[in-house]
Design an enzyme around this catalytic site. Structure first.
Site, PDB file in Angstrom:
ATOM      1  N   GLY A   1      52.655  52.596  27.060  1.00  0.00           N
ATOM      2  CA  GLY A   1      53.720  52.015  27.863  1.00  0.00           C
ATOM      3  C   GLY A   1      54.107  50.667  27.291  1.00  0.00           C
ATOM      4  O   GLY A   1      53.357  50.075  26.506  1.00  0.00           O
TER       5      GLY A   1
ATOM      6  N   GLN B   1      57.407  42.146  27.380  1.00  0.00           N
ATOM      7  CA  GLN B   1      56.532  42.181  26.201  1.00  0.00           C
ATOM      8  C   GLN B   1      57.312  42.104  24.889  1.00  0.00           C
ATOM      9  O   GLN B   1      56.736  41.848  23.840  1.00  0.00           O
ATOM     10  CB  GLN B   1      55.699  43.468  26.187  1.00  0.00           C
TER      11      GLN B   1
ATOM     12  N   CYS C   1      46.202  46.455  26.164  1.00  0.00           N
ATOM     13  CA  CYS C   1      47.573  45.967  26.297  1.00  0.00           C
ATOM     14  C   CYS C   1      48.058  45.554  24.919  1.00  0.00           C
ATOM     15  O   CYS C   1      47.328  44.865  24.193  1.00  0.00           O
ATOM     16  CB  CYS C   1      47.608  44.776  27.253  1.00  0.00           C
ATOM     17  N   LEU C   2      49.264  45.982  24.552  1.00  0.00           N
ATOM     18  CA  LEU C   2      49.792  45.627  23.235  1.00  0.00           C
ATOM     19  C   LEU C   2      49.967  44.115  23.093  1.00  0.00           C
ATOM     20  O   LEU C   2      50.027  43.603  21.975  1.00  0.00           O
ATOM     21  CB  LEU C   2      51.130  46.343  22.987  1.00  0.00           C
TER      22      LEU C   2
ATOM     23  N   HIS D   1      50.269  49.123  35.380  1.00  0.00           N
ATOM     24  CA  HIS D   1      50.105  48.083  34.357  1.00  0.00           C
ATOM     25  C   HIS D   1      51.477  47.526  33.942  1.00  0.00           C
ATOM     26  O   HIS D   1      51.652  46.310  33.833  1.00  0.00           O
ATOM     27  CB  HIS D   1      49.356  48.705  33.165  1.00  0.00           C
ATOM     28  N   GLU D   2      52.450  48.424  33.724  1.00  0.00           N
ATOM     29  CA  GLU D   2      53.771  47.984  33.245  1.00  0.00           C
ATOM     30  C   GLU D   2      54.564  47.254  34.341  1.00  0.00           C
ATOM     31  O   GLU D   2      55.234  46.262  34.058  1.00  0.00           O
ATOM     32  CB  GLU D   2      54.581  49.167  32.707  1.00  0.00           C
TER      33      GLU D   2
ATOM     34  N   HIS E   1      53.521  43.820  34.501  1.00  0.00           N
ATOM     35  CA  HIS E   1      54.164  42.988  33.478  1.00  0.00           C
ATOM     36  C   HIS E   1      55.498  42.443  34.002  1.00  0.00           C
ATOM     37  O   HIS E   1      55.869  41.305  33.713  1.00  0.00           O
ATOM     38  CB  HIS E   1      54.440  43.807  32.204  1.00  0.00           C
TER      39      HIS E   1
HETATM   40 NI    NI Z   1      50.410  45.555  28.682  1.00  0.00          NI
END
Ligand code: NI
Length: 185
Positions: free
Chosen positions: A47, A52, A98-99, A140-141, A144
């Site tokens: 995701g 991000q 997480c990226l 999670h997204e 963000h």
């Molecule tokens: Ni993340």
């Protein structure tokens, strides 16, 4: 399409609430959605949220898979102005990465199932139900979009590890809790 630069832990764009998208049909929103999908797939993420990639807008993309070992060839969900509602009261701890926080994984409590709603890329209302890993990724997204990183959701920050140390952490968690080794791995 273009690969976008991913903001990493410490960049303030990850800490501020994102603004709703006025018109998903706008060409710049179509392009952003395409670029986010390409960036997510290139980084092998499940995701990605617009903050991000340095865009403080309420847009997420996610792969609709219920477990990590599932094939990743399903069409990614593109959701503007998403909202989530838990289904039932059941939560579960599972591993997340997480990226924007490369190299680390941690155990995070999430709702096991959620109903999701939002707008698709034509501006039409879209909704569905997600369970397991997909429900986790959506939570999670959406976090963000509210400026919240998974680190802040952890119930025990000792359950955070570098990827290479994960087997050791799993062993330790197992000893501590007598529980399984995490629903999502
Ligand atoms: Ni993340």
């Amino acid at each position: 399409m273009t690969l976008l630069k991913i903001a990493r832990l410490g960049h303030p764009v990850l800490l501020q609430p994102a603004l709703p998208v006025a018109d998903p049909r706008a060409p710049e929103m179509q392009r952003l959605a395409d670029d986010m999908v390409e960036t997510m797939l290139d980084a092998r993420g499940l995701g990605l949220a617009a903050p991000q990639v340095h865009r403080s807008l309420r847009l997420l993309v996610a792969l609709p898979i219920a477990a990590r070992e599932e094939p990743r060839d399903a069409a990614p969900l593109v959701l503007f102005n998403p909202e989530l509602e838990p289904i039932g009261a059941e939560g579960e701890e599972g591993l997340e990465g997480c990226l924007s926080i490369p190299g680390l994984r941690g155990f995070v409590p999430r709702w096991r199932a959620v109903r999701w709603r939002g707008l698709d890329r034509t501006g039409a209302a879209l909704e569905g139900v997600a369970e397991g890993l997909f429900a986790r990724v959506l939570q999670h997204e959406v976090d963000h979009l509210d400026g919240i990183l998974y680190l802040a959701r952890m119930s025990d920050t000792r359950r955070l590890a570098f990827e290479a140390e994960l087997p050791h952490l799993m062993e330790w968690v197992h000893e501590q809790t007598g529980a399984g080794d995490g629903a999502d791995e």
